[in-house]
Design a protein around this motif. Structure first.
Motif, PDB file in Angstrom:
ATOM      1  N   PHE A 148       0.863  -1.184   0.000  1.00  0.00           N
ATOM      2  CA  PHE A 148       0.000   0.000   0.000  1.00  0.00           C
ATOM      3  C   PHE A 148       0.898   1.232   0.000  1.00  0.00           C
ATOM      4  CE2 PHE A 148      -4.475   1.235   1.391  1.00  0.00           C
ATOM      5  CZ  PHE A 148      -4.287   2.601   1.262  1.00  0.00           C
ATOM      6  N   ILE A 149       0.994   1.906  -1.124  1.00  0.00           N
ATOM      7  CA  ILE A 149       1.772   3.152  -1.188  1.00  0.00           C
ATOM      8  C   ILE A 149       0.818   4.296  -0.876  1.00  0.00           C
ATOM      9  CG2 ILE A 149       3.224   4.652  -2.621  1.00  0.00           C
ATOM     10  CD1 ILE A 149       4.091   2.170  -4.186  1.00  0.00           C
ATOM     11  N   ASP A 150       1.061   4.900   0.270  1.00  0.00           N
ATOM     12  CA  ASP A 150       0.118   5.869   0.835  1.00  0.00           C
ATOM     13  C   ASP A 150       0.710   7.271   0.683  1.00  0.00           C
ATOM     14  OD1 ASP A 150      -1.724   7.232   2.343  1.00  0.00           O
ATOM     15  OD2 ASP A 150      -1.274   6.224   4.246  1.00  0.00           O
ATOM     16  N   THR A 151       0.125   8.065  -0.161  1.00  0.00           N
ATOM     17  CA  THR A 151       0.702   9.395  -0.402  1.00  0.00           C
ATOM     18  C   THR A 151      -0.006  10.483   0.393  1.00  0.00           C
ATOM     19  OG1 THR A 151      -0.694  10.141  -2.241  1.00  0.00           O
ATOM     20  CG2 THR A 151       1.125   8.655  -2.792  1.00  0.00           C
ATOM     21  N   GLU A 152      -1.175  10.156   0.956  1.00  0.00           N
ATOM     22  CA  GLU A 152      -1.955  11.203   1.628  1.00  0.00           C
ATOM     23  C   GLU A 152      -2.211  10.873   3.089  1.00  0.00           C
ATOM     24  OE1 GLU A 152      -5.282  11.293  -1.312  1.00  0.00           O
ATOM     25  OE2 GLU A 152      -4.538  13.318  -1.649  1.00  0.00           O
ATOM     26  N   ASN A 153      -1.492   9.880   3.580  1.00  0.00           N
ATOM     27  CA  ASN A 153      -1.641   9.463   4.969  1.00  0.00           C
ATOM     28  C   ASN A 153      -3.088   9.083   5.296  1.00  0.00           C
ATOM     29  OD1 ASN A 153      -0.726   8.859   7.482  1.00  0.00           O
ATOM     30  ND2 ASN A 153      -0.775  10.964   8.260  1.00  0.00           N
ATOM     31  N   THR A 154      -3.676   8.295   4.421  1.00  0.00           N
ATOM     32  CA  THR A 154      -5.068   7.912   4.646  1.00  0.00           C
ATOM     33  C   THR A 154      -5.233   6.428   4.969  1.00  0.00           C
ATOM     34  OG1 THR A 154      -5.339   7.817   2.252  1.00  0.00           O
ATOM     35  CG2 THR A 154      -6.199   9.753   3.355  1.00  0.00           C
ATOM     36  N   PHE A 155      -4.120   5.699   5.077  1.00  0.00           N
ATOM     37  CA  PHE A 155      -4.253   4.291   5.462  1.00  0.00           C
ATOM     38  C   PHE A 155      -4.705   4.210   6.916  1.00  0.00           C
ATOM     39  CE2 PHE A 155      -2.589   0.450   7.465  1.00  0.00           C
ATOM     40  CZ  PHE A 155      -3.238  -0.499   6.691  1.00  0.00           C
ATOM     41  N   ARG A 156      -5.764   3.432   7.187  1.00  0.00           N
ATOM     42  CA  ARG A 156      -6.298   3.307   8.542  1.00  0.00           C
ATOM     43  C   ARG A 156      -6.393   1.845   8.955  1.00  0.00           C
ATOM     44  NH1 ARG A 156      -5.022   7.489   8.339  1.00  0.00           N
ATOM     45  NH2 ARG A 156      -6.015   9.502   8.672  1.00  0.00           N
ATOM     46  N   PRO A 157      -5.475   1.401   9.812  1.00  0.00           N
ATOM     47  CA  PRO A 157      -5.519  -0.001  10.268  1.00  0.00           C
ATOM     48  C   PRO A 157      -6.840  -0.351  10.949  1.00  0.00           C
ATOM     49  CG  PRO A 157      -3.838   1.282  11.462  1.00  0.00           C
ATOM     50  CD  PRO A 157      -4.322   2.132  10.352  1.00  0.00           C
ATOM     51  N   THR A 214      -1.954  10.487  -8.205  1.00  0.00           N
ATOM     52  CA  THR A 214      -1.649  11.766  -8.856  1.00  0.00           C
ATOM     53  C   THR A 214      -1.460  12.960  -7.922  1.00  0.00           C
ATOM     54  OG1 THR A 214      -4.031  11.881  -9.157  1.00  0.00           O
ATOM     55  CG2 THR A 214      -2.725  11.277 -11.087  1.00  0.00           C
ATOM     56  N   ALA A 215      -1.822  12.819  -6.639  1.00  0.00           N
ATOM     57  CA  ALA A 215      -1.835  13.997  -5.752  1.00  0.00           C
ATOM     58  C   ALA A 215      -0.474  14.708  -5.695  1.00  0.00           C
ATOM     59  CB  ALA A 215      -2.278  13.589  -4.349  1.00  0.00           C
ATOM     60  N   HIS A 216       0.601  13.957  -5.506  1.00  0.00           N
ATOM     61  CA  HIS A 216       1.917  14.603  -5.434  1.00  0.00           C
ATOM     62  C   HIS A 216       2.283  15.264  -6.759  1.00  0.00           C
ATOM     63  CE1 HIS A 216       3.024  13.567  -1.449  1.00  0.00           C
ATOM     64  NE2 HIS A 216       3.209  12.272  -1.643  1.00  0.00           N
ATOM     65  N   PHE A 217       2.046  14.555  -7.837  1.00  0.00           N
ATOM     66  CA  PHE A 217       2.401  15.096  -9.155  1.00  0.00           C
ATOM     67  C   PHE A 217       1.650  16.401  -9.400  1.00  0.00           C
ATOM     68  CE2 PHE A 217       3.500  10.659  -9.594  1.00  0.00           C
ATOM     69  CZ  PHE A 217       4.697  10.712 -10.290  1.00  0.00           C
ATOM     70  N   ARG A 218       0.397  16.390  -9.003  1.00  0.00           N
ATOM     71  CA  ARG A 218      -0.431  17.557  -9.224  1.00  0.00           C
ATOM     72  C   ARG A 218       0.072  18.741  -8.393  1.00  0.00           C
ATOM     73  NH1 ARG A 218      -6.712  17.955  -7.438  1.00  0.00           N
ATOM     74  NH2 ARG A 218      -7.386  19.417  -9.051  1.00  0.00           N
ATOM     75  N   ALA A 219       0.475  18.468  -7.156  1.00  0.00           N
ATOM     76  CA  ALA A 219       0.914  19.547  -6.269  1.00  0.00           C
ATOM     77  C   ALA A 219       2.301  20.078  -6.647  1.00  0.00           C
ATOM     78  CB  ALA A 219       0.928  19.036  -4.831  1.00  0.00           C
ATOM     79  N   GLU A 220       3.134  19.188  -7.178  1.00  0.00           N
ATOM     80  CA  GLU A 220       4.527  19.580  -7.419  1.00  0.00           C
ATOM     81  C   GLU A 220       4.753  20.208  -8.783  1.00  0.00           C
ATOM     82  OE1 GLU A 220       6.869  16.024  -6.759  1.00  0.00           O
ATOM     83  OE2 GLU A 220       5.800  15.707  -4.876  1.00  0.00           O
ATOM     84  N   TYR A 221       4.003  19.773  -9.761  1.00  0.00           N
ATOM     85  CA  TYR A 221       4.206  20.291 -11.113  1.00  0.00           C
ATOM     86  C   TYR A 221       3.032  21.184 -11.463  1.00  0.00           C
ATOM     87  CZ  TYR A 221       7.798  16.744 -11.210  1.00  0.00           C
ATOM     88  OH  TYR A 221       8.900  15.990 -10.906  1.00  0.00           O
ATOM     89  N   VAL A 222       3.177  22.425 -11.084  1.00  0.00           N
ATOM     90  CA  VAL A 222       2.082  23.376 -11.257  1.00  0.00           C
ATOM     91  C   VAL A 222       2.400  24.280 -12.447  1.00  0.00           C
ATOM     92  CG1 VAL A 222       0.637  25.061 -10.071  1.00  0.00           C
ATOM     93  CG2 VAL A 222       1.849  23.344  -8.748  1.00  0.00           C
ATOM     94  N   GLY A 223       1.398  24.553 -13.240  1.00  0.00           N
ATOM     95  CA  GLY A 223       1.584  25.499 -14.337  1.00  0.00           C
ATOM     96  C   GLY A 223       1.932  24.818 -15.644  1.00  0.00           C
TER      97      GLY A 223
END
Ligand code: GTP
Ligand code: MG
Length: 323
Positions: A148-157, A214-223
């Motif tokens: 589980f690659i968690d990019t938004e800290n939403t994993f909930r045991p 996509t969340a990181h890509f969207r936040a990091e590559y703006v414009g």
């Protein structure tokens, strides 16, 4: 002797092995996303010259050498592909309607993309899959582990435990088979797929989740200026994911948001992020919409082999279910 020779054949070349590439140039290339010889092998001399601050002639030499040393892959005969395809399996969603929409469940050796707005249930669905994959094959599972690659800290045991109990599984045992990694930025996220490949040699990993793709890509590559780079990296990331799916006969499930305000390229507010790159690399695309209360509408879009259609599912305390 033979051993030594074999070892030599398997030598992995790095950027620094290329003519005219010292550590400074190698660093520039890596920063620009050329981390592997294969990427240099297919680069254009002009792009490379611009990025590395070298002449086009030098760039051509680098590319020629990269083509010689890169592991460009090889041809496979049809019967080998057929054998692999025959191993393809399906993973249940825990909803009969949902499974039927997918012709039996999520398919291994392919990427399934779940896209929809916030709160539509994407994270809930991938949690459910992380439990289901541990079920025996006759119950719709794949009897396997999960990455589980968690990019938004939403994993909930806690949520996993609830869903596991509802299926009569031991929550602790289930949690032990879910290997979770936080990814702090897009580069980290891409690296985690390499790590996943290593982990899959140790454990029978049959499901890889990336929430969110996509969340990181969207936040990091703006414009507009960085869009091409973003798409190039996303493309590579998805190729790595597909390779993981193929090699491990695994299901890959990724989540993707829709742009809430008109994006300069993909104007429609219900358009998933990542444009054509994500669309073309995902084998199955599911659009999740909120409906009344706990109900969600799942629509299958542009599938190569299945009819488009939609079904209603319920998000309950036990997990994903038929209404
Ligand atoms: P983003 O990541 O923000 O884009 O959203 P998402 O699509 O991942 O949404 P997520 O899967 O987090 O869905 C959250 C929704 O699931 C909540 O608003 C609830 O409606 C529902 N939900 C979450 N946990 C429970 C639960 O324990 N019981 C029930 N009945 N519903 C739940
Ligand atoms: Mg989510």
């Amino acid at each position: 002797m033979i051993m030594a020779k074999k070892k030599e054949e398997k030598k992995e070349y790095t950027l620094e092995d290329l003519p005219g590439v010292g550590s400074a140039t190698a660093e520039k290339l890596r920063d620009a996303g050329y981390t592997d010889l294969i990427e240099l092998a297919v680069a254009s001399p002009k792009d490379l010259a611009d990025i590395a601050g070298i002449g086009e002639g030098a760039a051509q030499k680098i590319i020629a050498a990269a083509r010689k040393y890169a592991n460009v892959g090889q041809f496979e005969t049809g019967d080998v592909i057929y054998e692999r395809r025959k191993k393809m399996t399906k993973l249940t969603t825990a909803s009969k309607n949902f499974d039927e929409l997918l012709g039996g469940g999520l398919e291994s050796q392919s990427i399934t993309e779940l896209f929809g707005e916030f709160g539509s249930g994407k994270t809930q669905i991938v949690h459910q899959l992380a439990v289901n994959v541990q079920l025996p094959v006759d119950k719709g599972g794949l009897d396997g582990h999960v990455i589980f690659i968690d990019t938004e800290n939403t994993f909930r045991p806690e949520r996993i435990a609830q869903m596991a109990e509802a299926l009569g599984l031991n929550p602790e045992e289930v949690l032990k088979k879910i290997h979770v990694a936080r990814a702090f930025n897009s580069h980290h996220q891409m690296l985690m797929v390499d790590k996943a490949m290593e982990l899959a040699k140790e454990y029978p990993v049959r499901l890889l989740i990336v929430d969110s793709l996509t969340a990181h890509f969207r936040a990091e590559y703006v414009g507009r200026g960085s869009l091409a780079e973003r798409q190039q990296l996303l493309n590579r990331h998805m190729h790595d994911l597909l390779r993981f799916a193929d090699i491990n006969n695994a299901v890959v499930a990724v989540t993707n948001q829709v742009s809430s305000k008109p994006d300069m390229f993909y104007g429609d507010p219900t358009t998933p992020i990542g444009g054509n790159i994500v669309a073309h690399n995902a084998t199955y695309r599911l659009y999740i919409r909120k409906s009344r209360g706990n109900k969600r509408i799942v629509r299958l879009i542009d599938s190569p082999a299945l009819p488009d259609g939609e079904v209603v599912i319920n998000i309950t305390t036990e997990g994903i279910r038929d209404p």
